[in-house]
Design a protein around this motif. Structure first.
Motif, PDB file in Angstrom:
ATOM      1  N   LEU A  90     -44.450   8.092  43.320  1.00 45.01           N
ATOM      2  CA  LEU A  90     -45.339   8.324  44.472  1.00 45.01           C
ATOM      3  C   LEU A  90     -46.331   7.190  44.679  1.00 45.01           C
ATOM      4  N   VAL A  91     -47.621   7.439  44.405  1.00 39.55           N
ATOM      5  CA  VAL A  91     -48.659   6.477  44.784  1.00 39.55           C
ATOM      6  C   VAL A  91     -48.520   5.138  44.049  1.00 39.55           C
ATOM      7  N   HIS A  98     -39.623   5.466  45.417  1.00 41.62           N
ATOM      8  CA  HIS A  98     -40.627   6.239  46.155  1.00 41.62           C
ATOM      9  C   HIS A  98     -39.965   7.154  47.184  1.00 41.62           C
ATOM     10  N   ARG A 102     -40.399  11.075  47.146  1.00 35.71           N
ATOM     11  CA  ARG A 102     -41.195  11.589  48.265  1.00 35.71           C
ATOM     12  C   ARG A 102     -40.407  12.633  49.064  1.00 35.71           C
ATOM     13  N   GLY A 245     -54.130  13.265  42.317  1.00 32.86           N
ATOM     14  CA  GLY A 245     -54.358  12.992  43.748  1.00 32.86           C
ATOM     15  C   GLY A 245     -55.174  14.078  44.407  1.00 32.86           C
ATOM     16  N   ALA A 246     -55.010  15.320  43.896  1.00 34.34           N
ATOM     17  CA  ALA A 246     -55.674  16.451  44.557  1.00 34.34           C
ATOM     18  C   ALA A 246     -57.129  16.567  44.156  1.00 34.34           C
ATOM     19  N   THR A 249     -60.586  13.568  45.078  1.00 38.52           N
ATOM     20  CA  THR A 249     -60.609  13.370  46.529  1.00 38.52           C
ATOM     21  C   THR A 249     -61.122  14.611  47.256  1.00 38.52           C
ATOM     22  N   SER A 253     -64.735  15.306  49.153  1.00 44.16           N
ATOM     23  CA  SER A 253     -64.859  15.612  50.585  1.00 44.16           C
ATOM     24  C   SER A 253     -65.539  16.965  50.808  1.00 44.16           C
ATOM     25  N   LEU A 295     -57.679   1.513  47.952  1.00 41.88           N
ATOM     26  CA  LEU A 295     -56.605   1.490  46.951  1.00 41.88           C
ATOM     27  C   LEU A 295     -55.938   0.117  46.976  1.00 41.88           C
ATOM     28  N   ARG A 297     -52.891  -2.899  46.714  1.00 38.77           N
ATOM     29  CA  ARG A 297     -51.518  -3.347  46.987  1.00 38.77           C
ATOM     30  C   ARG A 297     -51.397  -4.757  46.421  1.00 38.77           C
ATOM     31  N   TYR A 320     -59.980   1.987  52.964  1.00 37.57           N
ATOM     32  CA  TYR A 320     -59.837   3.016  54.003  1.00 37.57           C
ATOM     33  C   TYR A 320     -61.199   3.378  54.607  1.00 37.57           C
ATOM     34  N   SER A 348     -58.261   8.250  56.283  1.00 41.60           N
ATOM     35  CA  SER A 348     -58.678   8.792  54.987  1.00 41.60           C
ATOM     36  C   SER A 348     -57.513   9.295  54.155  1.00 41.60           C
ATOM     37  N   PHE A 349     -56.411   9.651  54.802  1.00 40.98           N
ATOM     38  CA  PHE A 349     -55.220  10.058  54.051  1.00 40.98           C
ATOM     39  C   PHE A 349     -54.194   8.931  53.995  1.00 40.98           C
ATOM     40  N   GLY A 350     -54.625   7.708  54.275  1.00 38.12           N
ATOM     41  CA  GLY A 350     -53.706   6.581  54.294  1.00 38.12           C
ATOM     42  C   GLY A 350     -52.860   6.597  55.545  1.00 38.12           C
ATOM     43  N   HIS A 354     -46.772   6.130  52.268  1.00 37.36           N
ATOM     44  CA  HIS A 354     -47.573   6.762  51.204  1.00 37.36           C
ATOM     45  C   HIS A 354     -48.614   7.744  51.749  1.00 37.36           C
ATOM     46  N   CYS A 356     -50.875  10.674  52.529  1.00 38.67           N
ATOM     47  CA  CYS A 356     -51.159  11.740  51.546  1.00 38.67           C
ATOM     48  C   CYS A 356     -50.243  12.962  51.691  1.00 38.67           C
TER      49      CYS A 356
HETATM   50  C1  HEM Z   1     -59.573  15.109  50.974  1.00 38.37           C
HETATM   51  C2  HEM Z   1     -58.622  15.071  50.056  1.00 38.37           C
HETATM   52  C3  HEM Z   1     -57.656  13.949  49.891  1.00 38.37           C
HETATM   53  C4  HEM Z   1     -57.762  12.631  50.263  1.00 38.37           C
HETATM   54  C5  HEM Z   1     -58.914  11.951  50.967  1.00 38.37           C
HETATM   55  C6  HEM Z   1     -56.530  11.969  49.870  1.00 38.37           C
HETATM   56  C7  HEM Z   1     -56.261  10.624  50.119  1.00 38.37           C
HETATM   57  C8  HEM Z   1     -55.050  10.033  49.887  1.00 38.37           C
HETATM   58  C9  HEM Z   1     -54.702   8.684  50.277  1.00 38.37           C
HETATM   59  C10 HEM Z   1     -55.621   7.706  50.975  1.00 38.37           C
HETATM   60  C11 HEM Z   1     -53.416   8.480  49.925  1.00 38.37           C
HETATM   61  C12 HEM Z   1     -52.597   7.214  50.210  1.00 38.37           C
HETATM   62  C13 HEM Z   1     -52.343   6.407  48.993  1.00 38.37           C
HETATM   63  C14 HEM Z   1     -51.890   4.986  49.288  1.00 38.37           C
HETATM   64  O1  HEM Z   1     -52.116   4.482  50.372  1.00 38.37           O
HETATM   65  O2  HEM Z   1     -51.340   4.366  48.368  1.00 38.37           O
HETATM   66  C15 HEM Z   1     -52.958   9.673  49.255  1.00 38.37           C
HETATM   67  C16 HEM Z   1     -51.728   9.829  48.689  1.00 38.37           C
HETATM   68  C17 HEM Z   1     -51.392  10.926  47.917  1.00 38.37           C
HETATM   69  N1  HEM Z   1     -52.085  12.111  47.811  1.00 38.37           N
HETATM   70 FE1  HEM Z   1     -53.850  12.530  48.618  1.00 38.37          FE
HETATM   71  N2  HEM Z   1     -55.737  12.872  49.257  1.00 38.37           N
HETATM   72  C18 HEM Z   1     -56.361  14.098  49.260  1.00 38.37           C
HETATM   73  C19 HEM Z   1     -55.868  15.296  48.772  1.00 38.37           C
HETATM   74  C20 HEM Z   1     -54.679  15.423  48.117  1.00 38.37           C
HETATM   75  C21 HEM Z   1     -54.154  16.657  47.600  1.00 38.37           C
HETATM   76  C22 HEM Z   1     -54.807  18.032  47.772  1.00 38.37           C
HETATM   77  C23 HEM Z   1     -52.986  16.350  46.968  1.00 38.37           C
HETATM   78  C24 HEM Z   1     -52.004  17.220  46.262  1.00 38.37           C
HETATM   79  C25 HEM Z   1     -51.856  18.485  46.424  1.00 38.37           C
HETATM   80  C26 HEM Z   1     -52.771  14.920  47.119  1.00 38.37           C
HETATM   81  C27 HEM Z   1     -51.710  14.226  46.610  1.00 38.37           C
HETATM   82  C28 HEM Z   1     -51.400  12.935  46.955  1.00 38.37           C
HETATM   83  C29 HEM Z   1     -50.200  12.259  46.486  1.00 38.37           C
HETATM   84  C30 HEM Z   1     -49.168  12.812  45.530  1.00 38.37           C
HETATM   85  C31 HEM Z   1     -50.205  10.999  47.096  1.00 38.37           C
HETATM   86  C32 HEM Z   1     -49.165   9.892  46.950  1.00 38.37           C
HETATM   87  C33 HEM Z   1     -48.214   9.956  48.112  1.00 38.37           C
HETATM   88  C34 HEM Z   1     -47.191   8.849  48.086  1.00 38.37           C
HETATM   89  O3  HEM Z   1     -47.424   7.820  47.461  1.00 38.37           O
HETATM   90  O4  HEM Z   1     -46.142   9.033  48.717  1.00 38.37           O
HETATM   91  N3  HEM Z   1     -53.811  14.400  47.830  1.00 38.37           N
HETATM   92  N4  HEM Z   1     -53.962  10.615  49.270  1.00 38.37           N
END
Ligand code: HEM
Length: 410
Positions: A90-91, A98, A102, A245-246, A249, A253, A295, A297, A320, A348-350, A354, A356
């Protein structure tokens, strides 16, 4: 010219990087931070360009997990003997690995799963908020925000509520693993605790193979892409990354949301009168107080970001938080305004492959927690003005790590 004394190693800049972004952006969307030795990318369009192109900008940077070589070898042995050796997923993975992982995670994180998680949240948030208000308020970070994300994932891994406290010990270890200040002895202790978690995940996976039940872990044990399933090592690594990841973050927030509310009585009243505005409020909190500051790269070849040449192997931190305050994208970006029409276009979630996995879950946690706090109070306030809040000092996650709240009950 910009102020060349600004360093992202400075704890004051880490607590609040927004002044630094404003200053450094004057020279363009990409900045080389001499003190860190890598590029910082601030521009909204530039970050979208980078995240859309994993072939040129790899997520396999090694930076989030690896200690010095000797120590890492020892820790790897402990993982092999007592748990599972972590794999890049994943990340911290690139295509094609990936893409495979994914697709499996996306299958499990479907609309039915989300409904299940929301039902769990309605009950659990209600209980945790009642406890918090019942004891007259206190530190929202410790009593609410740091608990909730861990409970949701524990439930989705099939742990019963009796095991939630034990699960928090594992969550704490997973979060602590990435702390660069751990001593070797601390890191070893953390690794042993994570091995214990690995064993529990694996035992549960064995059980769910024969006895499926509606939860993410069970769904992922049974999921396949063209007949190919996850190995046990991959499954365990994916769940550890989900936990990591969960956690910080969402915690961050939740605190930012309550901080913004506690500072603005009028906003509270508006949202109490019209709860449909809570969704807009949540998106503006995510934009304004991006929980992931940035994050990494790594450039896989000589390339360009806009007009700027970037050499092969250069390390980049995509900020971000800075993209979300880019004036080219968001009008008056440093004003908190729930009425802006494009807040939900925040990064904020990318973005890109990738993006989120948990973004819908995180949004639901925020909405439900904010609605609960507003419904059960007449007024929420900072207990002791700005002295009620402390801020994280680190690179990756931004936000409060203490938030003392007082309130008047509804
Ligand atoms: C407000 C809450 C959250 C924020 C701000 C956030 C933010 C992010 C960001 C910015 C990324 C992109 C990573 C990248 O660009 O490399 C990401 C990926 C990810 N997040 Fe979140 N996240 C949050 C909540 C969660 C939750 C609740 C989970 C799991 C239940 C989670 C699991 C993941 C995973 C597994 C990835 C990797 C995805 C991938 O690489 O394909 N995140 N998150």
């Amino acid at each position: 010219m910009t102020d060349s004394t600004i360093s992202f190693l400075d704890p004051e800049v880490q607590k609040c990087p927004y002044g630094a972004y404003r200053e450094l952006r004057k020279d363009g969307p990409v900045y080389f931070d001499e003190s860190c030795g890598f590029y910082m990318v601030f521009g909204y369009d530039e970050i979208r360009q980078i995240t859309a192109d994993p072939a040129t900008f790899s997520s396999v940077t090694g930076l989030l997990l690896v200690k010095d070589t000797g120590e890492q070898e020892h820790l790897n042995k402990v993982f092999e003997e007592h748990g599972f050796l972590p794999v890049n997923t994943l990340v911290v993975a690139d295509p094609p690995i990936h893409t495979f992982h994914r697709s499996l995670v996306d299958k499990a994180f479907n609309a039915i799963a989300l409904k299940r998680m929301e039902a769990f949240l309605e009950i659990t948030v209600g209980r945790i908020v009642d406890q918090f208000l019942g004891k007259g308020g206190g530190d929202f970070y410790t009593d609410v925000a740091a608990i909730l994300p861990s409970y949701v994932i524990a439930d989705q891994m099939g742990f019963s509520s009796d095991d939630f406290e034990k699960f928090r010990t594992w969550t704490d270890a997973v979060v602590a693993e990435a702390n660069p200040n751990n001593t070797p002895a601390e890191q070893l202790e953390i690794t042993r605790t994570i091995c214990d978690l690995h064993q529990h995940i694996s035992e549960k996976a064995d059980y769910f193979l024969l006895n499926p039940r509606p939860c993410l872990l069970s769904d992922m044990v049974h999921a396949d892409v063209d007949g190919q399933r996850l190995t046990r090592q991959e499954l365990v690594s994916i769940f550890v990354i989900l936990i990591a990841g969960a956690h910080d973050t969402t915690t961050s927030s939740l605190c930012s949301a309550l901080y913004r509310l506690a500072k603005d009585r009028e906003l509270q009243d508006r949202l109490r009168e019209n709860s449909t505005l809570i969704t807009k409020f949540v998106e503006e909190v995510l934009r304004f107080d991006s929980p992931v500051a940035g994050l990494f790269r790594r450039a896989t070849c000589d390339t360009m970001i806009g007009e700027i040449p970037i050499a092969k192997d250069s390390l980049l931190m995509i900020r971000y938080g800075a993209a979300n305050r880019d004036p080219k994208m968001f009008e008056h970006p440093d004003t908190f305004n729930i009425d802006r029409t494009n807040a939900s276009r925040h990064l904020s979630f990318g973005s890109g492959p990738h993006t989120c996995v948990g973004n819908l879950l995180a949004r639901a946690e925020l909405r439900i927690a904010v609605a609960n706090m507003l419904k059960k109070t007449r007024e929420i306030r900072l207990k002791d003005g700005e002295a009620s809040v402390s801020w994280l000092t680190q690179f990756i996650v931004y936000g409060p790590n203490r938030l003392e709240l007082a309130f008047s009950p509804a």
